[in-house]
Each structure stands twice: as structure tokens, then as C-alpha cells.
Design an enzyme around this catalytic site. Sequence first.
Site, PDB file in Angstrom:
ATOM      1  N   CYS A  68     -38.879 -22.203  -3.071  1.00  0.00           N
ATOM      2  CA  CYS A  68     -38.047 -21.191  -2.795  1.00  0.00           C
ATOM      3  C   CYS A  68     -36.858 -21.143  -3.960  1.00  0.00           C
ATOM      4  O   CYS A  68     -36.509 -22.147  -4.247  1.00  0.00           O
ATOM      5  CB  CYS A  68     -37.209 -21.322  -1.669  1.00  0.00           C
ATOM      6  SG  CYS A  68     -35.900 -20.180  -1.053  1.00  0.00           S
ATOM      7  N   CYS A 123     -34.384 -19.006  -4.025  1.00  0.00           N
ATOM      8  CA  CYS A 123     -32.954 -18.288  -3.432  1.00  0.00           C
ATOM      9  C   CYS A 123     -32.122 -19.351  -2.847  1.00  0.00           C
ATOM     10  O   CYS A 123     -30.841 -19.316  -3.289  1.00  0.00           O
ATOM     11  CB  CYS A 123     -33.282 -17.250  -2.595  1.00  0.00           C
ATOM     12  SG  CYS A 123     -34.011 -15.676  -3.316  1.00  0.00           S
ATOM     13  N   VAL A 131     -65.204 -27.640  -2.494  1.00  0.00           N
ATOM     14  CA  VAL A 131     -64.671 -28.132  -1.095  1.00  0.00           C
ATOM     15  C   VAL A 131     -63.440 -27.434  -1.142  1.00  0.00           C
ATOM     16  O   VAL A 131     -63.175 -26.534  -0.071  1.00  0.00           O
ATOM     17  CB  VAL A 131     -64.624 -29.826  -1.249  1.00  0.00           C
ATOM     18  CG1 VAL A 131     -64.050 -30.083  -0.007  1.00  0.00           C
ATOM     19  CG2 VAL A 131     -66.040 -30.424  -1.726  1.00  0.00           C
ATOM     20  N   PHE A 163     -48.904 -36.601  -4.704  1.00  0.00           N
ATOM     21  CA  PHE A 163     -49.981 -35.827  -5.124  1.00  0.00           C
ATOM     22  C   PHE A 163     -49.818 -34.436  -4.340  1.00  0.00           C
ATOM     23  O   PHE A 163     -50.021 -34.113  -3.365  1.00  0.00           O
ATOM     24  CB  PHE A 163     -51.421 -36.275  -4.551  1.00  0.00           C
ATOM     25  CG  PHE A 163     -52.550 -35.920  -5.127  1.00  0.00           C
ATOM     26  CD1 PHE A 163     -53.382 -36.533  -5.830  1.00  0.00           C
ATOM     27  CD2 PHE A 163     -52.987 -34.573  -4.838  1.00  0.00           C
ATOM     28  CE1 PHE A 163     -54.549 -36.090  -6.235  1.00  0.00           C
ATOM     29  CE2 PHE A 163     -54.096 -33.893  -5.469  1.00  0.00           C
ATOM     30  CZ  PHE A 163     -55.136 -34.745  -6.207  1.00  0.00           C
ATOM     31  N   GLY A 171     -63.937 -34.119  -5.342  1.00  0.00           N
ATOM     32  CA  GLY A 171     -63.259 -32.880  -6.281  1.00  0.00           C
ATOM     33  C   GLY A 171     -62.284 -33.453  -7.387  1.00  0.00           C
ATOM     34  O   GLY A 171     -62.632 -33.270  -8.486  1.00  0.00           O
ATOM     35  N   GLU A 178     -23.350 -15.172  -9.336  1.00  0.00           N
ATOM     36  CA  GLU A 178     -23.492 -16.020 -10.525  1.00  0.00           C
ATOM     37  C   GLU A 178     -22.759 -17.058 -10.745  1.00  0.00           C
ATOM     38  O   GLU A 178     -23.270 -18.409 -11.169  1.00  0.00           O
ATOM     39  CB  GLU A 178     -23.299 -14.900 -11.837  1.00  0.00           C
ATOM     40  CG  GLU A 178     -24.404 -13.906 -12.098  1.00  0.00           C
ATOM     41  CD  GLU A 178     -24.140 -12.900 -12.941  1.00  0.00           C
ATOM     42  OE1 GLU A 178     -22.948 -12.242 -12.882  1.00  0.00           O
ATOM     43  OE2 GLU A 178     -25.009 -12.774 -14.070  1.00  0.00           O
TER      44      GLU A 178
HETATM   45  C1  LIG Z   1     -51.202 -26.759  -6.978  1.00  0.00           C
HETATM   46  C2  LIG Z   1     -52.176 -27.818  -7.464  1.00  0.00           C
HETATM   47  C3  LIG Z   1     -51.509 -29.210  -7.258  1.00  0.00           C
HETATM   48  C4  LIG Z   1     -52.307 -30.333  -7.626  1.00  0.00           C
HETATM   49  N1  LIG Z   1     -51.599 -31.591  -7.884  1.00  0.00           N
HETATM   50  C5  LIG Z   1     -52.515 -32.514  -8.232  1.00  0.00           C
HETATM   51  C6  LIG Z   1     -51.861 -33.857  -8.358  1.00  0.00           C
HETATM   52  O1  LIG Z   1     -50.685 -33.920  -8.186  1.00  0.00           O
HETATM   53  N2  LIG Z   1     -52.550 -34.886  -8.780  1.00  0.00           N
HETATM   54  C7  LIG Z   1     -53.935 -34.676  -8.972  1.00  0.00           C
HETATM   55  O2  LIG Z   1     -54.894 -35.527  -9.450  1.00  0.00           O
HETATM   56  N3  LIG Z   1     -54.658 -33.395  -9.026  1.00  0.00           N
HETATM   57  C8  LIG Z   1     -53.845 -32.562  -8.595  1.00  0.00           C
HETATM   58  N4  LIG Z   1     -54.440 -31.303  -8.591  1.00  0.00           N
HETATM   59  C9  LIG Z   1     -55.812 -31.019  -8.864  1.00  0.00           C
HETATM   60  C10 LIG Z   1     -56.754 -30.738  -7.565  1.00  0.00           C
HETATM   61  O3  LIG Z   1     -56.081 -30.704  -6.426  1.00  0.00           O
HETATM   62  C11 LIG Z   1     -57.575 -32.161  -7.548  1.00  0.00           C
HETATM   63  O4  LIG Z   1     -58.567 -32.448  -8.463  1.00  0.00           O
HETATM   64  C12 LIG Z   1     -58.531 -32.017  -6.135  1.00  0.00           C
HETATM   65  O5  LIG Z   1     -58.911 -33.202  -5.824  1.00  0.00           O
HETATM   66  C13 LIG Z   1     -59.862 -31.301  -6.203  1.00  0.00           C
HETATM   67  O6  LIG Z   1     -60.548 -31.221  -5.123  1.00  0.00           O
HETATM   68  P1  LIG Z   1     -61.184 -29.846  -4.668  1.00  0.00           P
HETATM   69  O7  LIG Z   1     -62.050 -30.432  -3.397  1.00  0.00           O
HETATM   70  O8  LIG Z   1     -60.466 -28.884  -4.300  1.00  0.00           O
HETATM   71  O9  LIG Z   1     -62.187 -29.570  -5.813  1.00  0.00           O
HETATM   72  P2  LIG Z   1     -62.964 -28.051  -6.237  1.00  0.00           P
HETATM   73  O10 LIG Z   1     -62.282 -27.283  -7.026  1.00  0.00           O
HETATM   74  O11 LIG Z   1     -63.656 -27.881  -4.664  1.00  0.00           O
HETATM   75  O12 LIG Z   1     -63.986 -28.993  -7.028  1.00  0.00           O
HETATM   76  C14 LIG Z   1     -63.739 -29.463  -8.337  1.00  0.00           C
HETATM   77  C15 LIG Z   1     -64.660 -29.994  -9.234  1.00  0.00           C
HETATM   78  O13 LIG Z   1     -65.416 -30.807  -8.610  1.00  0.00           O
HETATM   79  C16 LIG Z   1     -66.769 -30.753  -8.549  1.00  0.00           C
HETATM   80  N5  LIG Z   1     -67.337 -31.167  -7.348  1.00  0.00           N
HETATM   81  C17 LIG Z   1     -66.679 -31.347  -6.029  1.00  0.00           C
HETATM   82  N6  LIG Z   1     -67.273 -32.138  -5.104  1.00  0.00           N
HETATM   83  C18 LIG Z   1     -68.568 -32.570  -5.886  1.00  0.00           C
HETATM   84  C19 LIG Z   1     -69.758 -33.309  -5.464  1.00  0.00           C
HETATM   85  N7  LIG Z   1     -69.824 -33.789  -4.251  1.00  0.00           N
HETATM   86  N8  LIG Z   1     -70.404 -33.788  -6.136  1.00  0.00           N
HETATM   87  C20 LIG Z   1     -70.348 -33.022  -7.472  1.00  0.00           C
HETATM   88  N9  LIG Z   1     -69.607 -32.375  -7.935  1.00  0.00           N
HETATM   89  C21 LIG Z   1     -68.368 -32.058  -7.136  1.00  0.00           C
HETATM   90  C22 LIG Z   1     -66.921 -29.186  -8.611  1.00  0.00           C
HETATM   91  O14 LIG Z   1     -68.208 -28.725  -8.929  1.00  0.00           O
HETATM   92  C23 LIG Z   1     -65.852 -28.930  -9.365  1.00  0.00           C
HETATM   93  O15 LIG Z   1     -66.208 -28.861 -10.677  1.00  0.00           O
HETATM   94  C24 LIG Z   1     -53.763 -30.141  -8.325  1.00  0.00           C
HETATM   95  C25 LIG Z   1     -54.224 -28.880  -7.826  1.00  0.00           C
HETATM   96  C26 LIG Z   1     -53.448 -27.745  -7.536  1.00  0.00           C
HETATM   97  C27 LIG Z   1     -53.977 -26.485  -7.497  1.00  0.00           C
HETATM   98  S1  FES Z   2     -37.553 -17.370  -2.694  1.00  0.00           S
HETATM   99 FE1  FES Z   2     -36.882 -18.230  -0.619  1.00  0.00          FE
HETATM  100  S2  FES Z   2     -35.597 -16.798   0.183  1.00  0.00           S
HETATM  101 FE2  FES Z   2     -36.109 -16.004  -1.844  1.00  0.00          FE
END
Ligand SMILES: Cc1cc2nc3c(=O)[nH]c(=O)nc-3n(C[C@H](O)[C@H](O)[C@H](O)COP(=O)(O)OP(=O)(O)OC[C@H]3O[C@@H](n4cnc5c(N)ncnc54)[C@H](O)[C@@H]3O)c2cc1C
Ligand code: FES
Length: 1574
Positions: free
Chosen positions: A158, A160, A494, A572, A585, A1502
Site C-alpha cells: 500500500c 497511501c 506449477v 521468501f 520451480g 506533503e
Molecule cells: C513476487 C515474487 C517474489 C519472489 N520471491 C522469491 C524469493 O524471495 N526467493 C526466491 O528464491 N525466489 C523468489 N521468487 C521466484 C519464484 O517464486 C520461485 O523461483 C518459485 O519457486 C518458482 O516456482 P513456480 O512453481 O512458480 O515455477 P514456475 O514458474 O511454474 O516454473 C519455473 C521453472 O521451473 C521449471 N519447472 C518447474 N517444475 C519443474 C519440474 N518438475 N521439472 C522440470 N522443470 C520444472 C519450469 O519449466 C520453469 O522453467 C519470487 C517470484 C516472484 C514473482
Molecule cells: S495504495 Fe493503499 S490505499 Fe492507496
Amino acid sequence: MPTFDSPEDGTTSNTLVFFVNGRRITEQNVDPEWTLLTYLRKNLRLTGAKLGCGEGGCGACTVMLSRYDHERLTTRHYSANACLTPVAAVHGLAVTTVEGIGSIKDGLHAVQDRLARAHGSQCGFCTPGIVMSMYVLLRNKSLPSMDDIIEHLTGNLCRCTGYRAILDGFSSFTGEFSTKVCSAGVKCCRVKEGGGKTVQNVKAEDGQNGHSRNGTEECVQNGKGAFVQNGCSKFMQNSSEYVDKNIYKTKVSNSNGDICIKGHRDYEQSGHSDKMRSVLNGDKDEICDVNGTVSQNGYDDCDKMRNVLNGDNDKICVQPVTGIASQNGHGIFQNGHGCDGQNGYNADQNGQGMTLNGHGGIDQNGHGTYGQNGFGHIKQNGYKDAQNAKGDIQKTAVKTNGNTSTTNQIIENGIKGSVKENGTMESKGLHAPSWAPYDPTQEIIFPPELKVISKRLDSEMLEFKGKRVVYYRPVSFPHLLDLKDRFPHAKIIVGNTEVGVEVAFKKQHYPVLINPTRIPELNTTEVLKSGVRVGAAVTLTELQQLLTRLVQSHQSHLTKNYTALLEMLKWFAGQQIRNTASIGGNIMTSSPVSDLNPVLVVAGVTLTFTSLGGKREVVMDEHFFTGYRTNAAQSNEVLESVFIPHSKQDEFIRTYKQSRRKDDDIAIVNAAMKVDIRPESCVLSNLKLAFGGMAAKTLTAPRTMKELAGSKWDETLLEKGLDLLLEDLPLQISAPGGMVEYRRTLTLSFFFKFYLSVRDWLSTRAPGLVTPLSTAELAIAAASSDNHSGYKSSSQHFSRGRSGIRDANYPVGQPFVHASAFKQTSGEAVYVDDVPHREDELHAALVVSSRANARILCIDEQEALRMEGVHAFFSAKDLPGERNKMGTLVHDEEVFARKEVLCVGQVIGLVVAKDQSTARLAASKVTVLYEDIGTPIITIEDAISNKSWWGPWTIRKGNLDEGFNRATHILQGEMRMGGQEHFYLEPNAHIAVPRGEDGEMEIFTSSQVPTGTQMQVAESLGVPANRIVVRVKRLGGAFGGKESRPLCASVPVAVAASKLQRPVRITLDRQEDMLVTAGRHPFLCRWKVGFTSEGRFTALEVDLYSNAGCSYDVSAPVMHKAMFCIDNAYVHENIRVTGFVCKTHLPSNTAMRGFGAPQAAMFAEEIASQVAAFLHMEPALVRERNMYKTGDVTHINHILERCTIQRCWRQVIQQSKYNMRAASVRKFNNENAHRKRGLSVTPTKCGVAFDRILNQAGALVQIYMEGSVLITHGGVEMGQGLHTKMIQVAANVLNISPESIHISETATDKVPNTSPTAASISSDIYGMAIVNACNELNRRLKPYVTSNPEGQWKNWVWAAYADRVSLSATGFYRIEEVTDFDFEKQSGQPFHYYTNGAAVTEVEVDCLTGDHTILRTDIVMDLGNSLNPALDVGQIEGAFVQGAGLVTLEELRYSPGGALLTRGPGAYKIPGFQDIPHEFHVSLLEDAPNPLAIYSSKAVGEPPLLLATSVFQAIKSAIGAARADQNLSPVFRLDSPATAERIRMACRGPLIEKVNKKMESDVASTGEPWSVTA
Ligand SMILES: Cc1cc2nc3c(=O)[nH]c(=O)nc-3n(C[C@H](O)[C@H](O)[C@H](O)COP(=O)(O)OP(=O)(O)OC[C@H]3O[C@@H](n4cnc5c(N)ncnc54)[C@H](O)[C@@H]3O)c2cc1C
Ligand code: FES
Ligand code: FES
């Protein structure tokens, strides 16, 4: 092995089936590229979930997903980011959006209701996401803890509120809240019923009557709720004194007569009905409080309550409630609620019942309370008899409290406070006005139909064929392997949290996607003797739950690996990501900053890869990662599972993570360290060290691990280990991510911490062999994250309704809830992108420059135009001559770059297509060829050496030479303050709708300056302004960022709409928005100050340089304001300040909250603190000695009248117990070597006004014949509550209820020539314009009032209408006193008045990592007589936290070529829930009316941001303590923001010396850095 063509189980389906808010959705061959968010918003028109970032970083899109588990016969509810969830992935799931849990029409859910009432929604754009995160938590845990709440909100941002109000609102759902307010603790009926119902009601009335939390707490704890609830101002006024926690000893009175309360047992013993009635009927009988005995009897049965009320001796309800009831009758009402928790709002029936039982007092007092403030709630909550109640209330309340009742829907105040003797309200913390009850048993159920069919749906193999992507969801492992074999480059998705971001922002295209979430082998976990096997698709939340269970059920020596993983998982991402992202992933992404991989490596996990060829086991060690995001898996292999072994007795493991922000941030550096050590000798047999963030992949430290093996765990090992690590972990100076010196230092700091932790562990296992850690060492051995315990408490103190200034019954000064808050929490509030699509509407996407300072050789749009669905491409060729020019003060910008581009992100063209994704894709296909003109000027230093600036301008006062001659000491220095991204949660959005004739066009825009948009569009279209109507309903935040820069998108869209004669819409994506629209100006200050040995300033010379970017925009006024505010709160007799506005090749920087003043305040405070450091004086003393007082003259010759700086200063010092805490801080610092605390107090004096010409405002007030009133004024509602305040003002002047008044929008055809909604001044000027219009209407109505004095508003209005009197009036106002400053003549009055304040902040820093925590902040602000103290407190808190972000976390980094590297919430960190002060106290200064502004109020938006200087100075003071230990100079440079990197580097110490020495000798330490500071 079965093949893909012959699935073994289930059938193949191309029909997506899922449920949304209980409704079945069926979709054939859904486009696999669509996210759930797009589907909800576009196909289902459910626009409650917002698109804030599209990358999982803001939480605005949060929804609840629910899956029925047929095996366990349970339903799993979890939050998810709809922006990353493919719609194809919700087959068989129930989706709940914010619309599904409550609405204004059908009644709000308790989460929605309480958030609004607690003032937790300002602009509202983040709100639906926050509501849903909390809602999901409650679905899983109906009585959460505060820690649960913070943990579940970490994925939401947020911009604000500053979060405090949100947390306070939600705290009402916690067990702590229940136990805090009721001494029955967990036995309290509220706790049992899980909903805090009684509390709600207590607080409701409390809030309504204005009682403090203290009051409430005590009341509730002690049965004194009655006072709070009912009547209470009177009681308080009559000085009911709390003698002890249980008994009121003094007599108190209300309209019912004297009530003397003494011991309570006899009350119970003697049967109460009579006494009750007596009291309730106003007799003077003595009665007893019922604390104690009664409270022990539980509250299960409401009937018992009735019995008591009827005179029975039955044991009754809640002890506090009972007490209340007996005193005033309100408790009865409360008891109804409390007891009747199961029945929800039947409570009012109890109230009625009580009334029927003869307790007239109840009606008089109880309902009166409601009536005064809460009719809206009551109606919402189903109090059918509200009207009757109201009648009674009016009678009683007026008599008792001097207040009349109103029935306005917006007047539910959410801040409670106790009405003190002087009639002012003191408010402290938690607020609970008449909150909707929370009843977990009444939640919407999982769709019964889905429960029946979900088993079939789960077993269906899915195949969705889109235009570019095919999506498979196999249901058996062989199918999955077969698919992976056929499509080796297919992505297995996933959570899609990695792939989704790659597709959206890195423009990756993956034609085949495979979802493995229905494959049992990948989704099961198995606990084995030697460890645990986790399926690769198991989510991180499931992993957390599993590991937690293991830690609880196994011996601790077996679970050290699990504990380490849990520690890492705590930090995380946010909850939504953890709920969907998988362990597989994370491993397979093989990100260099993966948090899990270092832990998995040192834990020695084994990965099972499976392909059609069979299984293979791979140990996850240093060989597994082969390069940047690559690993040893083969393309046809699937990661099936991960085996995590148990730990061994002699093993010790720790994890470390340092990121920019505490929560939901990727690591700068992370590490896992494990040692296998024999306690009898303290010799290590095995050491494993793995690091993230130190290379393109997860690294181990092979030499260190090898050479330390066999060593004893002592200081020699430590020294050797540090040196070896430096060898093992080199980092090129140009390494992506930058911060090279810091990252290298972090690896050593982590090792040092690890060393201490192991020593600590050994000291218990091998006493005598190692020295136990000292307390100070223990503190530093803890992971830095240990201090991140988050928000603890707060208070808000303010007054309202002062006699003599205004009638207390009138709305001005009341802490009403934001007029749109309920719509915002229910998702019904409409923002630009929520406006329904018109039938023939098209979508646009910008084509922007990827180079700075380059010639455009050619633009080739042909490939884009060939794409299906693309309609047109527009560029400079479509806007001849001057029509292509734009700019705010100077027309020095182009709508579309014609021949040259000045910066990366400059708009070159616009693609228009049938939908947004086609437009964006097509925009990426437009190729532009460039030729570099020269090296771009990026930094201020570049600009200085090229003399590239506008200006300079100078202000002089006194005689500088004489001042320096008089000085005993002269100091000079330099300080830089970085820029800031506005990060309004709602990205820029505009819709241009041609009206078909005379060049008319309507524009719906997210702009703070409707008139600016109107003028520029008219100019570019070549039509008069009277053909263009600009409409603004509300903005999802702006902060100055939506003044001039939205034109970059709104004008091109208008051009396209005009050419195509079709509506065209654009919504920028977050990263594009950040790139194109830029932000706050970075500043460089070179200063020289003369001063006496007492710390009095004698002379000040300052050169200010700002980085304006490539166009003039409002950069000169920003610089001027900085120059006008460079004194901050201090007298300077002799001063010269010069401002240079540097022209660089960056996107044009612009207005942002404070408009130059925050930079000036920062430099002024820096100079004061440097003087103090030089003199070894308390900085507060230097500040006090130079501080302004009334009558002083500023350096721009403004005589300060009613100067309240010193009052704020004294009050905040007293309130914060500054002196006592300063001593504690010194003590702490003496005892701790690596953790230091800093305490700082800083004042502010922020000038308020626009440039002369803009100090004008118009309003239109229309009264309709039936009495309702519509106001339109030139100001824009962007969360600050402007419309709410304007309604209050109009209600006051017209003397009507605010609920009769409505503000719909800001529109240039209703009120022309609007000034920007900026400079904090809108309430001042639009308020006065409304007053003028209302006065005129009052004048016209007066004859009808005079002739019918007994009549009512509606009668007078109708009479006037019938008499053919105009019932609409315009109002106009201008501030006369303000004149522009003439730099030639050195004269002018650029400010109308000043808003003052002071803040005390205490921080703690970890000197080894640079991590900081704001322990406490106290603020006192002078806001005159606040128009709405609740909104103003919200502005103070929000501004302060935004300022804290500015000076700590928020760092903009550019490539040497001028590209903004820190785009989107992943790379740019605004403060999150855990970054706010753990204790946060805000007070409004009493008795400081400001005669210069409306109703004696002051501007607020401000000024409080400037008080974040206290955070920076506190950090600097903590660093100073660390440096003092090393005998380093107390005068040192620290630039803003004080990031973890800067803090760590400024703390110095031997580890940095080691790194520096190493870097001096490293060849790798030369080269071009990855980023530069602008
Ligand atoms: C907002 C945000 C915050 C995040 N914060 C962190 C953080 O604090 N720390 C951190 O380490 N990461 C972070 N990440 C990264 C991400 O969340 C992780 O890497 C997550 O674990 C990926 O898992 P997923 O299932 O979403 O992967 P997906 O996006 O579904 O897949 C990722 C990759 O893994 C491959 N894959 C998945 N499963 C298999 C399988 N079984 N066999 C072979 N290949 C496979 C896919 O082909 C793809 O290439 C963040 C991401 C976002 C968007
Ligand atoms: S961004 Fe949270 S109220 Fe505006
Ligand atoms: S829009 Fe989904 S997290 Fe920001």
C-alpha cells in the site's frame, strides 16, 4: 509406457470449468496466455481485483482459490496472485474475488467493513487485494494472531496509508485483541465464537463517542465499557476517575442520575433486576458493577442475559459487558452482541428485547450512541428499528453530550478516543466503531456442485489450444513424461511465478506449457526414516507446513535442515507466491539469487529426475548449477522429487539473507552454512558453504570448505576463513546487481555471524572448551531477520469539535471515514481501467526509445501492422509542427519523438489493436534504428562537468562574508539525495472517446490535472478546449506523478482516437509506467556552514543541483521550493542558496509529494547534525539553538506568525520520553559492538501555496428540488480524502447532513480551469470555493427559512424551487497574499503559511549487514483545527512511511547508458508491512487554529513526509556510534537513501578493510560499473 495419444486415465477435455463467487464458468479452448486476472476483469467484468504490477509484487490482484480434496474430504483455501495464475490452471477450482464476499448492497464482509472503518483505505487501489489476503487468512484460521496477519499481508503493498491503520483494523480479528480487551481471556465468548463481536460493539460505541483505547481497554477489561459506550463524554467530563482496574470509586453521572459503584459481589448476590431497572430508568439508586463473579460465569446464553435484565439471578454474560450493562444499559446492547455471537446481528433483537423488558435507559443511551454517529452501520447491520432508536437518541444524546445525531452514511468514525474534560478527543490506537461482526460459520460455502464434479474435473486431461500456445494438463506421470519427450523445450508450470514474469516482462514466448499439478508423483510427500521426499510440484506453503510438522514431531537433532529451510521460507516472497510456487520451480529456475538452493545444497539433498528413459538421482551440489539459470537436468527430464535428509547430531546449520526490504524481496546475497563438528575437540570434520547473489549461479566456497576442514573452531579459523572466502567469492566490478564491495563484505559478515553461532552452540555442547558468547555477541549472532518482528503498537491523539470555532454537532472536524472507503473495500469503486469497455473500443500500447541521446534513423512498423488485430500505428508523422509539442511550463517536449530521442523511455509511437495483449506484442515488433549523437549525460556530476543546466537562481540574505568571519568554525560537505518513484498503486490509464461531431472528445483519465490534459489534448488535436471534456472519478494514488507525466500516454491515445474515430484505451504496465513517467528529482547539495562553538549558525552557503532529466517540466519550481525551504526550521541571518536544474538524458523528473521540500529539509538537518557531530554536541541542542520562533524572519523575508515549531518540538520530546530514551540508547550502544541504535528528533516547517497563478479554485454546488446536493469542484480525489472533507465543509455551511451531499467526479465541463490537485492545498482552496458557493445558496434560501422557521431543508429547497429560484451556484476563491518570488528583486511571498511538526525516531542497525529497523516514531503535527482528524492522521502516517522509504529503501539505479534498471516491485522496493515503525505515535497539536485557511485548518498532504529526516538522522546516529568505537571521525558523509549497502559501508570495520585490500589488488575490480546513481 502409454503415449500421449492414448491417455490411460480420464478423458481429454478442452473445456475449462471453474466457479467464480459460486457461479459456474465454462469456457471452450480458453486462451492459455490469459491470466486469471485478465479473465476476471475482461470476461466476467469483475474488476475488484486490480492490476498493480502483473509480476506478483503488489498483491492488488489477490483472490482466493479453493480446492476440494476428495481424499481428505476437506477444502483448501489459499490466496493467489491472479496476475500470475493462468486461467487454464483453475480448472476444478472455486475462485472467490472481493465481490464474492460482500458488497454495499448486500452487506459487507467484516473484513471489508472493519478495514474501511479503521481508515485503512485511502486511494483504495490496494484495498481489494488486502481484503482478500485477510479474508483467506480468516478462512483458514478464524482467530489469527497479529504475526499471522503480518505474515499473510507481506505480499501486499500500500502506498497511501503507511499500513498502521490496516493493521489496527485487522487486529480486531486476533486472539490478542480479544484477550487484551477482556480479562476473561480466551474464555471470552468472543474468542469462542471467533469473532470479536462484543468487542466490535464496545468499540463501535466507543468510537462513536470518542473514547480512547485506553478507555476502552480499561473499560472492557474492567467492566467500564459502559462509560465508554454510553454517554461517556458526560461521564468523563464529570471526572469519573479510574481508581483501580476494577472499580470506579468516584461518583459519576449521566442523565440518569448519580451512579455509585462499589464492590460488585453483592450485586450478584442480591438480584439485580430492580437495580438494573432503576439505573436504566435513571434512578439514583446505588448499583454495583458486576466485575468478577459474573465474568467467571461465561457467556454462552443470551437468554441468561435477558433473565438478568428481568431480575433473575442467573449467571450472566461477559464481565465487562455486564458491568456496562448495569451502569448504563449500553452494555445490554453490547451483551446482546456478545452473547449472541452465533446469531450475528440478531443482537439488535436483544437490544430490542431489553427495551421490551423495560429498560428504557437502553434506548435512551444505547441507541443514542449509535444514533449519534452510526446510523449507516446500523442500517447496514440490519437494525431495523433504527429510526425509532434515532428518535430516542436525539433526545438523550443532545441532553447528555451536547451532540445532535446525524444519519449520515459516511460518518462512522473509526478512531476512538476518550472525551476529556476539555472536550477534546484523545484517540489511542485500536479503533472499533460499530464493526460488522465476524462469524466464521456464516462464510460462503464451497460450491456444492463443484464438490460433486471436482473429482471428475481433477481427473480430466486438459488440452487448450490458443493461437500461440498449447497448454496441457496431464493426469498421469507417464503422460507428463511423454509430453516432455515430445516437447523438450516445453515449460512445466506449477505456480507460474517465474515463467509468468518471464513472459510478461522479458517477452519470452513458450509455445508449449505443461501443468503437472495433477500428477500424484510430483505432488506427494513421504516421510522416510532418513529424511523426507517432497514432490517437485509441492508448493512452498505445503512445504512449510510439512517441515513445521516434522520439526514438531522429530527430535531436534534430526530436523536442523528443516529448521534452516523454514527460516529461509519465512523471508521468501509473499504468502500468495508461496501458496502457488513450487520447490521444483525454484530449483529448476536455478536463479542465482534463489533462496532455497543454497540451503538445499548444504543440506545435501538428492534430486530425482525422470524421463521416458528412466530415473536418475542427482546430488544437488556445486556441480548441479551449470550457469545462469541452467542446471544439469536434461531437456526431456522432469524433476520428480526432492529428498531432504535428516540432519545429524554433530551438524549445525544456519541461513542468512540480506535484501533491500525485510519481506517479500529477493536477496542481495544469501547463504547457507553447515558444519559437522565434534564437540569433544571442537574440530570440524566437514564444512559446507553455499552463497546466492555472488555469481551467475548458486556458488559454494570450495577452497574455504576444504582448507578449514580439520581446524579447530576458534579465532584462527575465523580469520583464515574470512581470507579464504574472499578468494573463493570474487566479484567483477561490472557484476549485474552492482554493490560489489557490499556483497563481498556481506559474505564475510555472514561467516562471522556463523562463526559466533557455532561457538554459541559449542559452548553448550562442550562447556569449557569454548568461551560462551557475551550478550552482545549473542545479539549479533542472530540472523539479521530476527529483529523483524514488525508493528507492535500505535496511538493517535487529536481533538475535534471545539467550541467557539464551530458547532460540535457539525461535520467539520469529525473523523469521518473516507467517503469511498466502503466501495473501495468491496471492490465496487471504479478506476479508469474498470470503466466498462465500449463496443468498438480499441487498445493502445506505447513504443518507447531504448536509447538516450540518439538520432532516429528509421522506424519500421510493418511487422506490427501485419499482425492480426492491429489497427494502426501513430508517430510524429501524424502530428504536424507545433501540434507535436507539449510541456507544462515550457513546450520543450514532443508527443512523439520526431528526429531524436533524448532518453530511454521517450515515446516514439503508439500501436492500436483490438486488445491490450495484441497491442503490447505489436509494439514490441516495431523496430527503431538509432545513431548515437554523443555520450549521454546521466548523472548530476556529468551535467555539472558539461554545464548542462537551467538557471542558476540565487537567494541571498545578510552578509555571507561577515557571517563566515563571525564563525568560530567552518565546515563544508556534500550530500546526495536520490530520486523516488511515485509508485502509485494504479498505473496510468486513459480512455479517449470521440463524440463524433465538432471535434468533441471525452477523456477519462488518471490525471491530477484535468485541465492540463484538456489543454494539451485540444492543442494536439487542433481544436478549441471547449470540445474536450476531461473526467476524473478517482485515482489509485498519484503523489505528484499524475500531474504532467500522464500526458505522455493520454495525448497519444487522444490522437489515435481522433484519427480512428473510435474509443481508445491505454493502461501502462508497471514497468513501463516507471520507465516513462519518472519521479522525484535526485539532488546534490554542496554546503558550507559557519557556526559558533555553541552551535549557532552564522553563515550558510548552499549550492543545490537537481537532476531534471530531459525536459523542463516543473523542475524549476521544484528547485525554487527547495531553495525556499533550505532553512527548514532554522534561523539563518547570512545565507546564500543557489539552485541549478541539471538537464540530463533521463526521462523527465517531475513533481512528487513535497516538491523539493523533502530534499531541502534533508540537507538542512544534515548540516545541523554535522555541526553537532563536529562540536561533539547533542544534535537536538544545535537544532534547538537555531530554531525559529514567532516573529523570526525567514531567508525569503517571511515573518513567521503563530510559529508552532517549538511547541511541536517540545511536545514530541516529552511525548516520546526523548531524554530517557537517549540515555537507554547510549547504554545499548556501549554494550553492543555490532548492533547500534540511534535516536533523532527533527522539526519541519513546510511552506504551503502554489505559484501565484494556480492559487485559484472553482466549485459548482447544485441543489436538486428534493433536497439532495451535488458538488463538483476542481480538485481530484486520489486517496487523500479531499471529497470527504469537501462534503463535510458543504454540510457545515448548508447546515445539512453530509449524507445528502454527493461528489461524483471532477470534470472540466462542470468546473473549468482547474488547478492541479497538488501542493497539499486543495482543501484550502476548493473548500473556500465551496463555502462561497454554499453561502450564495444560503442567501437565496434565506427568505424561505425565515418564512418557515419550523420547516426543514427539503421544505425550504422545494419552496425556493417552486418560487423559481436558481438552486445552483458557483464558488470561486483565490489566495490574495501569495506572490511569486522575484529572484532579481529578492522579494515575494511564495507561501501562504507553514505547516509545522516534529518527529522523534529510534532505529537499530545491524552493523554487519546494514539492515535497519525503525523501533519507534513519535510525531506531533500542527494541522490547525483539522477538518477531519482521522483522514489527517492517515495522511501523516502515509506520508511519513513514504518518506521513510525515500530515505532508506527506495533506490533508483540506472545503467551507464541511462536505462532505469530498478523497474517494478521486484527491483524497486517501497516500504512493506514490516517496514513501519514498530511503535507509531501521532498527535495533532492542540489549540493552534490557523486563521489563514478553511475552518482554521492546515494543509497536510506533503509536510509530514519531511519528518522522515528523523529516520535518516537516527540511522546516521547509529552508524556514528559504530564509528565512534573505531575512533573514526563523527563527521562523515552518508547519502540518501540509507540503504543496507550504504549503512554497512559507513559502519566500516575490519571486514570492510579486508574487502578493500583485496579489491585493490584484484584485477577484476576495474571496469565499468553495472549501474550509476543519477
Ligand atoms: C513476487 C515474487 C517474489 C519472489 N520471491 C522469491 C524469493 O524471495 N526467493 C526466491 O528464491 N525466489 C523468489 N521468487 C521466484 C519464484 O517464486 C520461485 O523461483 C518459485 O519457486 C518458482 O516456482 P513456480 O512453481 O512458480 O515455477 P514456475 O514458474 O511454474 O516454473 C519455473 C521453472 O521451473 C521449471 N519447472 C518447474 N517444475 C519443474 C519440474 N518438475 N521439472 C522440470 N522443470 C520444472 C519450469 O519449466 C520453469 O522453467 C519470487 C517470484 C516472484 C514473482
Ligand atoms: S495504495 Fe493503499 S490505499 Fe492507496
Ligand atoms: S498485480 Fe498481481 S501482484 Fe501486482
